[in-house]
Design an enzyme around this catalytic site. Structure first.
Site, PDB file in Angstrom:
ATOM      1  N   ILE A 130      23.731  -7.569  52.799  1.00  0.00           N
ATOM      2  CA  ILE A 130      24.415  -8.510  53.704  1.00  0.00           C
ATOM      3  C   ILE A 130      25.304  -7.711  54.662  1.00  0.00           C
ATOM      4  O   ILE A 130      26.231  -7.028  54.220  1.00  0.00           O
ATOM      5  CB  ILE A 130      25.305  -9.482  52.900  1.00  0.00           C
ATOM      6  CG1 ILE A 130      24.486 -10.210  51.847  1.00  0.00           C
ATOM      7  CG2 ILE A 130      26.023 -10.457  53.817  1.00  0.00           C
ATOM      8  CD1 ILE A 130      25.339 -10.920  50.804  1.00  0.00           C
ATOM      9  N   GLY A 131      25.029  -7.801  55.946  1.00  0.00           N
ATOM     10  CA  GLY A 131      25.828  -7.062  56.932  1.00  0.00           C
ATOM     11  C   GLY A 131      26.732  -7.998  57.706  1.00  0.00           C
ATOM     12  O   GLY A 131      26.507  -8.224  58.904  1.00  0.00           O
ATOM     13  N   SER A 133      30.686  -8.266  56.907  1.00  0.00           N
ATOM     14  CA  SER A 133      32.068  -7.770  57.041  1.00  0.00           C
ATOM     15  C   SER A 133      32.142  -6.510  57.900  1.00  0.00           C
ATOM     16  O   SER A 133      31.262  -5.652  57.862  1.00  0.00           O
ATOM     17  CB  SER A 133      32.641  -7.448  55.666  1.00  0.00           C
ATOM     18  OG  SER A 133      32.542  -8.560  54.828  1.00  0.00           O
ATOM     19  N   GLU A 249      24.708 -18.514  49.324  1.00  0.00           N
ATOM     20  CA  GLU A 249      25.359 -17.382  48.666  1.00  0.00           C
ATOM     21  C   GLU A 249      26.399 -17.832  47.652  1.00  0.00           C
ATOM     22  O   GLU A 249      26.660 -17.143  46.668  1.00  0.00           O
ATOM     23  CB  GLU A 249      26.018 -16.486  49.727  1.00  0.00           C
ATOM     24  CG  GLU A 249      26.713 -15.274  49.127  1.00  0.00           C
ATOM     25  CD  GLU A 249      27.314 -14.314  50.157  1.00  0.00           C
ATOM     26  OE1 GLU A 249      27.002 -14.437  51.354  1.00  0.00           O
ATOM     27  OE2 GLU A 249      28.102 -13.461  49.747  1.00  0.00           O
TER      28      GLU A 249
HETATM   29  C1  LIG Z   1      32.550  -6.392  45.378  1.00  0.00           C
HETATM   30  C2  LIG Z   1      32.447  -6.764  46.831  1.00  0.00           C
HETATM   31  C3  LIG Z   1      31.215  -6.761  47.445  1.00  0.00           C
HETATM   32  C4  LIG Z   1      31.106  -7.103  48.795  1.00  0.00           C
HETATM   33  N1  LIG Z   1      29.870  -7.049  49.387  1.00  0.00           N
HETATM   34  C5  LIG Z   1      29.758  -7.353  50.700  1.00  0.00           C
HETATM   35  C6  LIG Z   1      28.478  -7.252  51.348  1.00  0.00           C
HETATM   36  O1  LIG Z   1      27.467  -6.899  50.727  1.00  0.00           O
HETATM   37  N2  LIG Z   1      28.409  -7.531  52.662  1.00  0.00           N
HETATM   38  C7  LIG Z   1      29.489  -7.922  53.400  1.00  0.00           C
HETATM   39  O2  LIG Z   1      29.332  -8.201  54.578  1.00  0.00           O
HETATM   40  N3  LIG Z   1      30.730  -8.016  52.818  1.00  0.00           N
HETATM   41  C8  LIG Z   1      30.877  -7.721  51.499  1.00  0.00           C
HETATM   42  N4  LIG Z   1      32.125  -7.796  50.896  1.00  0.00           N
HETATM   43  C9  LIG Z   1      33.287  -8.087  51.731  1.00  0.00           C
HETATM   44  C10 LIG Z   1      33.936  -9.436  51.472  1.00  0.00           C
HETATM   45  O3  LIG Z   1      33.133 -10.486  51.944  1.00  0.00           O
HETATM   46  C11 LIG Z   1      35.312  -9.391  52.156  1.00  0.00           C
HETATM   47  O4  LIG Z   1      36.097  -8.433  51.460  1.00  0.00           O
HETATM   48  C12 LIG Z   1      36.009 -10.703  52.145  1.00  0.00           C
HETATM   49  O5  LIG Z   1      35.331 -11.628  52.959  1.00  0.00           O
HETATM   50  C13 LIG Z   1      37.466 -10.569  52.612  1.00  0.00           C
HETATM   51  O6  LIG Z   1      37.551  -9.886  53.836  1.00  0.00           O
HETATM   52  P1  LIG Z   1      38.564  -8.646  54.023  1.00  0.00           P
HETATM   53  O7  LIG Z   1      38.344  -7.684  52.904  1.00  0.00           O
HETATM   54  O8  LIG Z   1      38.426  -8.166  55.425  1.00  0.00           O
HETATM   55  O9  LIG Z   1      40.027  -9.266  53.815  1.00  0.00           O
HETATM   56  P2  LIG Z   1      40.871 -10.072  54.873  1.00  0.00           P
HETATM   57  O10 LIG Z   1      40.011 -11.028  55.597  1.00  0.00           O
HETATM   58  O11 LIG Z   1      41.679  -9.102  55.669  1.00  0.00           O
HETATM   59  O12 LIG Z   1      41.839 -10.901  53.920  1.00  0.00           O
HETATM   60  C14 LIG Z   1      42.998 -10.322  53.302  1.00  0.00           C
HETATM   61  C15 LIG Z   1      43.754 -11.443  52.610  1.00  0.00           C
HETATM   62  O13 LIG Z   1      44.186 -12.431  53.581  1.00  0.00           O
HETATM   63  C16 LIG Z   1      43.728 -13.723  53.209  1.00  0.00           C
HETATM   64  N5  LIG Z   1      43.327 -14.490  54.394  1.00  0.00           N
HETATM   65  C17 LIG Z   1      42.508 -14.073  55.392  1.00  0.00           C
HETATM   66  N6  LIG Z   1      42.350 -15.069  56.298  1.00  0.00           N
HETATM   67  C18 LIG Z   1      43.054 -16.126  55.848  1.00  0.00           C
HETATM   68  C19 LIG Z   1      43.273 -17.457  56.340  1.00  0.00           C
HETATM   69  N7  LIG Z   1      42.709 -17.869  57.480  1.00  0.00           N
HETATM   70  N8  LIG Z   1      44.063 -18.281  55.626  1.00  0.00           N
HETATM   71  C20 LIG Z   1      44.646 -17.862  54.472  1.00  0.00           C
HETATM   72  N9  LIG Z   1      44.478 -16.609  53.957  1.00  0.00           N
HETATM   73  C21 LIG Z   1      43.697 -15.755  54.634  1.00  0.00           C
HETATM   74  C22 LIG Z   1      42.511 -13.486  52.325  1.00  0.00           C
HETATM   75  O14 LIG Z   1      42.315 -14.587  51.448  1.00  0.00           O
HETATM   76  C23 LIG Z   1      42.904 -12.209  51.579  1.00  0.00           C
HETATM   77  O15 LIG Z   1      43.689 -12.518  50.464  1.00  0.00           O
HETATM   78  C24 LIG Z   1      32.258  -7.461  49.548  1.00  0.00           C
HETATM   79  C25 LIG Z   1      33.511  -7.464  48.924  1.00  0.00           C
HETATM   80  C26 LIG Z   1      33.618  -7.108  47.579  1.00  0.00           C
HETATM   81  C27 LIG Z   1      34.980  -7.120  46.942  1.00  0.00           C
END
Ligand SMILES: Cc1cc2nc3c(=O)[nH]c(=O)nc-3n(C[C@H](O)[C@H](O)[C@H](O)COP(=O)(O)OP(=O)(O)OC[C@H]3O[C@@H](n4cnc5c(N)ncnc54)[C@H](O)[C@@H]3O)c2cc1C
Length: 383
Positions: A130-131, A133, A249
């Site tokens: 999945i691309g 993030s 998903e």
């Molecule tokens: C084990 C694992 C596997 C993963 N695999 C994939 C993958 O294969 N492909 C892929 O594309 N991604 C993948 N991810 C990424 C995952 O989808 C993101 O980490 C997740 O969506 C959160 O984004 P971020 O890390 O940028 O955090 P951020 O978006 O920066 O969030 C940081 C914090 O702020 C909070 N927050 C953000 N926006 C809001 C809002 N509007 N209101 C309230 N709170 C908010 C969040 O809840 C979080 O607590 C994976 C993550 C993990 C941990």
């Protein structure tokens, strides 16, 4: 205000028959020593297991026969998924293809992409990642900056993705990229492309997780060339497609069975004569698990009817992840031992160690708790 569309119905006979069949397959795999039950079932990559599961007819269950599929219902797929996870089978090489990328290509891909890719998915020979993030765009997917620019009949992609599970092992990524301006609602100008990981212009760099395990990665695109035929959906429609894909998903049993092996080890460790506290807490966890299975099956029924149950899927994931996060904490109180990653011959301690380190990721991957609750509130008309 919209309400949730869950229904409690027994599983159809064909689903129970599929359960019996997949158990026979899994027992034979175990007897042959092909895999050791593992708690990271759906991210553990084993190309051989996926090929054998495909040959036995357990992948592409809902796909049309014209593309190598088996034309079964979503409920049959649900039961097969549940059994694979409960057995701790290594499903990582087909998980994303079967759960979301394949169905997405079937609904919105070009005929050329369907013919080239779907039969290989159904045979368990084609792994997807999945691309979505990016470094500054995880929850806020509308902020995606990786850009595709038109170049004749092709597109040139530049930018990067992060946290891409198994990018170092998959054949393709389904990537969300920017092809135009966001527009007033910020949802415009996004498009999905199928990225061939073997083509020039893609580089993968590993990221080790808290336990030192290599599962996710950074992916870089430098003038990566992709033909029009590998676009999924129309140009600029990526936001709607991603929303739809996330419903696939988020609703499956993988969202609450991540530590099922720990639960099994806990019950074994407690043994046949639990004290009152152990009996009550274990019973409560099993009751919650049963309710979650019912909710997840209910979403599979909606998907079968062609509904996109985004709100229900978000609820299953949120409640399911809360359950998954609680299991290691409860297990530690019921059997107070030191968690360990290296406790050879002590499966409960070893499972507790592994799950304790991974549990924080359960409420991040696939959408964080806060984001899911926002989706649910919006879907119910509360914000
Ligand atoms: C084990 C694992 C596997 C993963 N695999 C994939 C993958 O294969 N492909 C892929 O594309 N991604 C993948 N991810 C990424 C995952 O989808 C993101 O980490 C997740 O969506 C959160 O984004 P971020 O890390 O940028 O955090 P951020 O978006 O920066 O969030 C940081 C914090 O702020 C909070 N927050 C953000 N926006 C809001 C809002 N509007 N209101 C309230 N709170 C908010 C969040 O809840 C979080 O607590 C994976 C993550 C993990 C941990």
């Amino acid at each position: 205000m919209q309400s949730f569309r869950f229904s409690a119905e027994p599983l159809p006979a064909e689903a129970e028959a599929a359960r019996a069949a997949v158990r026979v397959f899994l027992d034979a795999e175990l007897a042959a020593g092909h895999f050791v039950p593992h708690r990271t079932s759906w991210t553990t990559f084993d190309a051989g297991f996926s090929r054998r599961a495909g040959a036995a007819g357990f992948i592409g269950l809902t796909m049309p026969a014209a593309y190598g599929g088996h034309e079964r219902s979503g409920l049959v797929r649900f039961v097969v998924t549940e059994e694979m996870l409960a057995a701790g089978a290594p499903c990582g090489a087909h998980w994303i293809s079967d759960r979301q990328s394949g169905p997405q290509i079937l609904r919105h891909g070009s005929e050329a992409a369907k013919r080239a890719i779907l039969p290989r998915i159904c045979r368990g020979e084609c792994a997807f990642g999945i691309g979505m993030s990016e470094p500054n765009s995880g929850s806020d997917l509308a902020a995606v900056r990786t850009r595709a620019a038109r170049d004749g009949d092709d597109w040139l992609i530049n930018g990067s993705k992060i946290w891409t599970t198994n990018a170092h092992q998959v054949d393709y990524l389904l990537a969300l990229v920017r092809t135009g301006e966001p527009g007033p609602d910020r949802h415009g100008g996004l498009t999905q492309f199928i990225i061939d990981m073997a083509a020039p212009g893609v580089t993968v760099r590993p990221i080790l997780d808290l336990s030192g395990h290599h599962e996710f990665n950074e992916v870089f695109f430098t003038d990566y060339r992709v033909p029009d035929a590998m676009m999924v959906g129309a140009e600029g429609e990526g936001w709607g497609l991603v929303t739809e894909e996330l419903a696939f998903e988020r609703s499956g049993p993988d969202r609450f069975l991540s530590d099922y092996r720990l639960l099994v080890e806990l019950v074994d460790r407690i043994g046949p004569e639990p004290d009152r506290f152990q009996a009550v807490e274990t019973g409560r966890m099993v009751a919650q698990l049963t309710a979650l299975l019912g909710m997840s099956a209910s979403v599979a029924r909606l998907l079968d009817k062609g509904v996109v149950p985004g709100v229900e899927a978000a609820l299953v994931k949120d409640v399911g992840n809360s359950f998954e996060r609680a299991v290691p904490e409860i297990a530690r109180r019921l059997v107070p031992v030191e968690p360990s990653l290296t406790a050879q011959g002590e499966p409960f301690r070893e499972a507790l160690g592994g799950v304790t380190l991974r549990a924080p990721s359960f409420t991040l991957r696939g959408g964080t708790r806060e984001v899911l609750r926002g989706v649910i509130a919006r879907g119910l008309g509360l914000r």
